[in-house]
Motif scaffolding. Structure first.
Motif, PDB file in Angstrom:
ATOM      1  N   TYR A   1       1.276  -0.837   0.083  1.00 10.48           N
ATOM      2  CA  TYR A   1       0.295  -0.019   0.304  1.00 10.48           C
ATOM      3  C   TYR A   1       0.681   1.269  -0.128  1.00 10.48           C
ATOM      4  N   ASN A   2       0.848   2.080  -1.010  1.00 10.40           N
ATOM      5  CA  ASN A   2       1.470   3.296  -1.110  1.00 10.40           C
ATOM      6  C   ASN A   2       0.227   4.620  -0.624  1.00 10.40           C
ATOM      7  N   PRO A   3       0.207   5.138   0.225  1.00  8.18           N
ATOM      8  CA  PRO A   3      -1.167   6.614   0.899  1.00  8.18           C
ATOM      9  C   PRO A   3      -0.510   7.838  -0.404  1.00  8.18           C
ATOM     10  N   LEU A   4       1.182   7.885  -0.833  1.00  8.65           N
ATOM     11  CA  LEU A   4       1.370   9.065  -1.636  1.00  8.65           C
ATOM     12  C   LEU A   4       0.963   9.070  -2.844  1.00  8.65           C
ATOM     13  N   PRO A   5      -0.030  10.002  -3.931  1.00  4.55           N
ATOM     14  CA  PRO A   5      -0.233   9.729  -5.282  1.00  4.55           C
ATOM     15  C   PRO A   5       1.820   9.924  -5.821  1.00  4.55           C
TER      16      PRO A   5
ATOM     17  N   THR B   1       7.232   9.193   3.940  1.00  6.69           N
ATOM     18  CA  THR B   1       5.922   8.574   4.177  1.00  6.69           C
ATOM     19  C   THR B   1       6.132   7.905   5.638  1.00  6.69           C
ATOM     20  N   LYS B   2       5.203   7.425   6.170  1.00  2.00           N
ATOM     21  CA  LYS B   2       5.399   6.711   7.531  1.00  2.00           C
ATOM     22  C   LYS B   2       4.328   5.922   7.027  1.00  2.00           C
ATOM     23  N   ASP B   3       3.317   5.599   5.859  1.00  2.00           N
ATOM     24  CA  ASP B   3       2.074   4.844   6.450  1.00  2.00           C
ATOM     25  C   ASP B   3       1.949   3.852   5.274  1.00  2.00           C
ATOM     26  N   SER B   4       2.989   4.054   4.317  1.00  2.00           N
ATOM     27  CA  SER B   4       3.460   2.947   3.004  1.00  2.00           C
ATOM     28  C   SER B   4       3.594   1.526   3.620  1.00  2.00           C
TER      29      SER B   4
ATOM     30  N   VAL C   1       6.914   0.482   7.276  1.00  2.00           N
ATOM     31  CA  VAL C   1       7.929   1.285   6.628  1.00  2.00           C
ATOM     32  C   VAL C   1       8.501   1.724   7.830  1.00  2.00           C
ATOM     33  N   LYS C   2      10.066   1.645   7.614  1.00  2.00           N
ATOM     34  CA  LYS C   2      10.959   1.864   9.455  1.00  2.00           C
ATOM     35  C   LYS C   2      11.479   3.187   8.940  1.00  2.00           C
ATOM     36  N   ASN C   3      11.811   3.076   7.771  1.00  2.00           N
ATOM     37  CA  ASN C   3      13.089   4.540   7.736  1.00  2.00           C
ATOM     38  C   ASN C   3      12.004   5.332   6.676  1.00  2.00           C
ATOM     39  N   TYR C   4      10.918   6.148   6.830  1.00  2.00           N
ATOM     40  CA  TYR C   4      10.439   7.614   6.571  1.00  2.00           C
ATOM     41  C   TYR C   4      10.612   7.928   4.908  1.00  2.00           C
ATOM     42  N   ASP C   5      11.880   8.488   5.057  1.00  6.77           N
ATOM     43  CA  ASP C   5      12.616   8.796   3.868  1.00  6.77           C
ATOM     44  C   ASP C   5      12.305   7.551   2.544  1.00  6.77           C
ATOM     45  N   TYR C   6      12.380   6.580   2.725  1.00 13.12           N
ATOM     46  CA  TYR C   6      12.057   5.428   1.881  1.00 13.12           C
ATOM     47  C   TYR C   6      11.054   4.784   1.794  1.00 13.12           C
ATOM     48  N   GLY C   7       9.642   5.315   2.385  1.00 17.11           N
ATOM     49  CA  GLY C   7       8.754   4.716   2.328  1.00 17.11           C
ATOM     50  C   GLY C   7       7.887   3.939   1.300  1.00 17.11           C
ATOM     51  N   ILE C   8       9.159   4.567  -0.196  1.00 10.70           N
ATOM     52  CA  ILE C   8       8.747   4.615  -1.524  1.00 10.70           C
ATOM     53  C   ILE C   8       9.285   3.628  -2.208  1.00 10.70           C
ATOM     54  N   ALA C   9      11.015   4.214  -2.573  1.00 11.12           N
ATOM     55  CA  ALA C   9      11.920   3.059  -2.917  1.00 11.12           C
ATOM     56  C   ALA C   9      12.990   2.499  -2.261  1.00 11.12           C
ATOM     57  N   SER C  10      12.265   1.780  -2.063  1.00 13.61           N
ATOM     58  CA  SER C  10      13.038   1.045  -1.119  1.00 13.61           C
ATOM     59  C   SER C  10      13.406  -0.483  -1.510  1.00 13.61           C
TER      60      SER C  10
ATOM     61  N   PRO D   1       5.504   3.110  -8.137  1.00 18.00           N
ATOM     62  CA  PRO D   1       4.563   3.210  -7.977  1.00 18.00           C
ATOM     63  C   PRO D   1       4.175   3.273  -6.063  1.00 18.00           C
ATOM     64  N   TRP D   2       5.029   1.526  -6.040  1.00 22.96           N
ATOM     65  CA  TRP D   2       4.835   1.298  -5.061  1.00 22.96           C
ATOM     66  C   TRP D   2       6.061   1.395  -3.301  1.00 22.96           C
ATOM     67  N   PHE D   3       6.603  -0.050  -2.792  1.00 18.04           N
ATOM     68  CA  PHE D   3       7.563   0.579  -2.051  1.00 18.04           C
ATOM     69  C   PHE D   3       8.711  -0.352  -2.887  1.00 18.04           C
ATOM     70  N   GLY D   4       8.801  -0.462  -4.097  1.00 18.61           N
ATOM     71  CA  GLY D   4      10.046  -0.982  -4.382  1.00 18.61           C
ATOM     72  C   GLY D   4      10.464   0.139  -5.072  1.00 18.61           C
ATOM     73  N   ASN D   5      10.318  -0.471  -6.839  1.00 22.42           N
ATOM     74  CA  ASN D   5      10.550   0.330  -7.766  1.00 22.42           C
ATOM     75  C   ASN D   5      10.235  -0.686  -8.767  1.00 22.42           C
ATOM     76  N   CYS D   6       9.421  -0.004  -9.818  1.00 19.81           N
ATOM     77  CA  CYS D   6       8.853  -0.508 -11.170  1.00 19.81           C
ATOM     78  C   CYS D   6      10.081  -0.222 -11.813  1.00 19.81           C
ATOM     79  N   GLU D   7      10.351  -1.201 -12.838  1.00 20.15           N
ATOM     80  CA  GLU D   7      11.231  -0.444 -14.575  1.00 20.15           C
ATOM     81  C   GLU D   7      10.512  -0.569 -15.494  1.00 20.15           C
ATOM     82  N   PHE D   8      10.884   0.800 -16.228  1.00 22.46           N
ATOM     83  CA  PHE D   8      10.707   1.019 -17.267  1.00 22.46           C
ATOM     84  C   PHE D   8      11.120   0.875 -18.370  1.00 22.46           C
ATOM     85  N   PRO D   9      10.937   0.417 -19.525  1.00 20.59           N
ATOM     86  CA  PRO D   9      12.230   0.183 -20.263  1.00 20.59           C
ATOM     87  C   PRO D   9      11.407   1.708 -21.272  1.00 20.59           C
TER      88      PRO D   9
END
Length: 457
Positions: A318-322, A333-336, A354-363, A448-456
Motif C-alpha cells: 500500500y502507498n498512500p501518496l500520489p 511517508t510513514k504509512d506505506s 516502513v521504518k525509514n520514512y525517507d525510503y517509504g516508496i523507493a526501498s 508506485p509502490w515500496f519497491g521500484n518498477c522498471e520501465f523500458p
C-alpha cells in the motif's frame, strides 16, 4: 464516556430505597442499643459487582421479559461497544437469540455487519437452513453483502428447499405445484435479489431453471436487459451490491489489508468507510509494467496485489501518496507497507511497515520489472532498515539490484490487480502529513509502490 442515566429506570430503582417492607437483606452496623440497621435489596448490591459477559447477556434477556425497554437498549449498546470480542466468540448463539427474542435490533445489526463482511459465518454454517425468514431477509437485503448475486440466489434456493423437504431432488421432475410452493416460501426474500446484477452465465445456469418462481414480466425484463441493454424496462432495478470483486483476494484478505491501512484491530468489524476501485488487472489490461505506470499516474491511496506463479504467494503493498511519473523522486511517508497474505502455504500474513520514512516508496522491498508474466525479472530484495521485515523467506530474497531471470529470487506473476482506496480516515492523515520530496532518481529506480518498477524506454 459517561453512561447516560435513564430517567424512567432510575426513578423506578429510587423507589426501592423508600420501600421498608419489600427487602431481602439487612446490614447491621455497631452494637445495640446504638446499632444501625439498613434494609437493602440483594440484586442492587449484586449489580455493583463487575458482571461476566454471559451474565450481562442473560440480563438483557431478563430485562426484555420484564419490559425494561431502556435497559434492554442500553445493555445491547454496552455489549456491542465494550464486549465485541466476546460477542464474536459466541456469534452463533448471539445471532440465533437476537432473532428469537423481540427488541434485539442492536445485536441483530452487529451480527449482520459481521455476516455481510464474512458471509461464510452463516451461509456455510450447519444452522443456515434453520434461519428464520426475517433473519435471512435482513441479510440478503444489505447492499454490502460480500457475495456475488448468483451465490446469494443459490443460498436462498437452498434455504427454501430445506423448508420444504418433500420437494423432488431432481428439478426436472418438479410440477407447477412444486414451483408454487417454493415461490410462496421465498415470497419475502425474492424482492431483495438484484436480478440485473447477475452475470449472463448465472442467468442461464441459476435463474433459468427456477424462472417459474419469478413474475413473468420480471423474467422478460431480465432477458431484455441481456439482449438490448439500452431498452427501458418497467421492473424495479435495485443497486448493485458494493463488493470488492477480486481475482486474487478473499473478503478476509480485503478486510485484513483495510485494517492495516486504518491501523485497526486485525478482525475488522466496524463500518467500512471506503471504496476500492479496481484500476488495472493483468488478465484484463495486460502484464506490461508500463500499463500500471501510466494508469496509476497521480493517483493516491494505491494498493497492489499479485499472485506469484508457481508458489501461490500473494504479495503486495500500500502507498498512500500520489506519485508522478514526471518527477522521479523519493517520497517521505510513514504509512506505506508491504505484505504477504495468508494462503494454504502461509499460516499467517506478514505485514511489513516502513521504518525509514525517507525510503517509504523507493526501498526495493517489492520490485516489479518489464512484463510481469513472462520476463521473470520481478523480485523482493533484502532492504536493511527500510521496512520491518521481509515479505518472502530468506531463500527467495535478492541480494543485488536487478538480478537476472535465472536467479532463484526472481518470479513471474500469475495475476495482479491495482486498486484505489478512498477512505476518509486515511485521507485526513495524509492531508496533514509533510511530504518531503528529495533525492532525484533515474526512472528505473522509482515506482508506485515500496519497491521500484522498471520501465523500458
Amino acid at each position: 464516556m459517561t453512561t447516560k442515566f435513564f430517567d424512567r429506570l432510575s426513578n423506578d430503582l429510587t423507589q426501592l430505597l423508600k420501600d421498608t417492607t419489600d427487602y431481602n437483606v439487612t446490614i447491621e452496623i455497631g452494637e445495640a442499643p446504638n446499632n444501625q440497621i439498613f434494609k437493602v435489596h440483594s440484586y442492587i448490591l449484586q449489580s455493583r459487582k463487575k458482571l461476566e459477559n454471559s451474565t450481562i447477556f442473560d440480563l438483557v434477556i431478563a430485562s426484555n421479559e420484564l419490559e425494561l425497554d431502556e435497559l434492554v437498549k442500553h445493555l445491547q449498546t454496552y455489549l456491542v461497544n465494550n464486549r465485541a470480542s466476546w460477542l464474536r466468540l459466541k456469534f452463533a448463539q448471539i445471532h440465533r437469540t437476537s432473532y428469537q427474542v423481540k427488541n434485539f435490533e442492536t445485536l441483530q445489526e452487529f451480527c449482520n455487519d459481521i455476516i455481510a463482511k464474512h458471509p461464510s459465518t452463516i451461509f456455510e454454517s450447519e444452522n443456515f437452513c434453520s434461519l428464520s425468514e426475517d433473519a435471512l431477509m435482513s441479510i440478503i437485503k444489505r447492499d454490502d453483502l460480500q457475495l456475488v448475486e448468483g451465490q446469494i440466489w443459490e443460498y436462498m434456493i437452498q434455504w427454501g428447499k430445506a423448508k420444504n423437504p418433500f420437494l423432488p431432488t431432481n428439478i426436472e421432475k418438479w410440477t407447477i405445484e412444486n414451483f408454487s410452493t417454493l415461490k410462496t416460501t421465498l415470497k419475502g426474500c425474492l424482492p431483495h435479489i438484484r436480478y440485473f446484477s447477475f452475470s449472463h452465465e448465472d442467468v442461464l445456469e441459476k435463474l433459468f431453471p427456477y424462472q417459474q418462481i419469478l413474475e413473468p414480466k420480471l423474467w422478460l425484463d431480465i432477458n431484455t436487459k441481456i439482449m438490448a441493454p439500452n431498452k427501458p424496462i418497467s421492473s424495479r432495478v435495485l443497486p448493485t451490491r458494493t463488493i470488492f470483486n477480486s481475482n486474487i483476494l478473499t473478503i478476509e484478505h480485503f478486510l485484513e489489508i483495510l485494517s492495516w491501512i486504518d491501523r485497526q484491530e486485525p478482525y475488522y468489524t466496524g463500518n467500512i468507510q471506503c471504496k476500492f476501485e479496481l484500476l488495472v488487472r493483468g488478465s484484463r489490461d495486460g502484464f506490461d509494467v508500463k500499463k500500471i505506470y501510466n494508469i496509476c499516474d497521480k493517483v493516491s491511496n494505491m494498493i497492489i496485489v499479485l499472485k506469484v506463479k508457481g508458489t501461490g504467494e500473494i504479495l503486495g503493498g500500500y502507498n498512500p501518496l500520489p506519485w508522478n511519473k514526471e518527477k522521479n523522486e523519493k517520497m517521505h511517508t510513514k504509512d506505506s507497507f508491504a505484505f504477504s497474505l495468508k494462503t494454504s502455504n502461509l499460516k499467517n500474513s506478514i505485514l511489513s511497515r516502513v521504518k525509514n520514512y525517507d525510503y517509504g516508496i523507493a526501498s526495493h522491498t517489492l520490485v516489479l520489472r518489464d512484463n510481469l508474466r513472462t520476463s521473470k525479472l520481478s523480485y523482493c530484495r533484502i532492504n536493511g532498515d527500510c521496512f520491518d521485515k521481509p515479505i518472502r523467506s530468506a531463500e527467495f530474497l535478492g541480494l543485488v539490484h536487478c538480478p537476472p531471470s535465472s536467479d532463484k529470487c526472481t518470479f513471474n506473476v500469475e495475476e495482479y490487480e491495482t486498486a484505489n482506496n478512498i477512505q476518509n480516515s486515511v485521507l485526513s492523515r495524509i492531508k496533514n502529513e509533510k511530504f518531503a520530496f528529495k533525492y532525484p532518481l533515474p526512472i528505473e529506480q522509482f515506482g508506485p509502490w515500496f519497491g521500484n518498477c522498471e520501465f523500458p524506454t
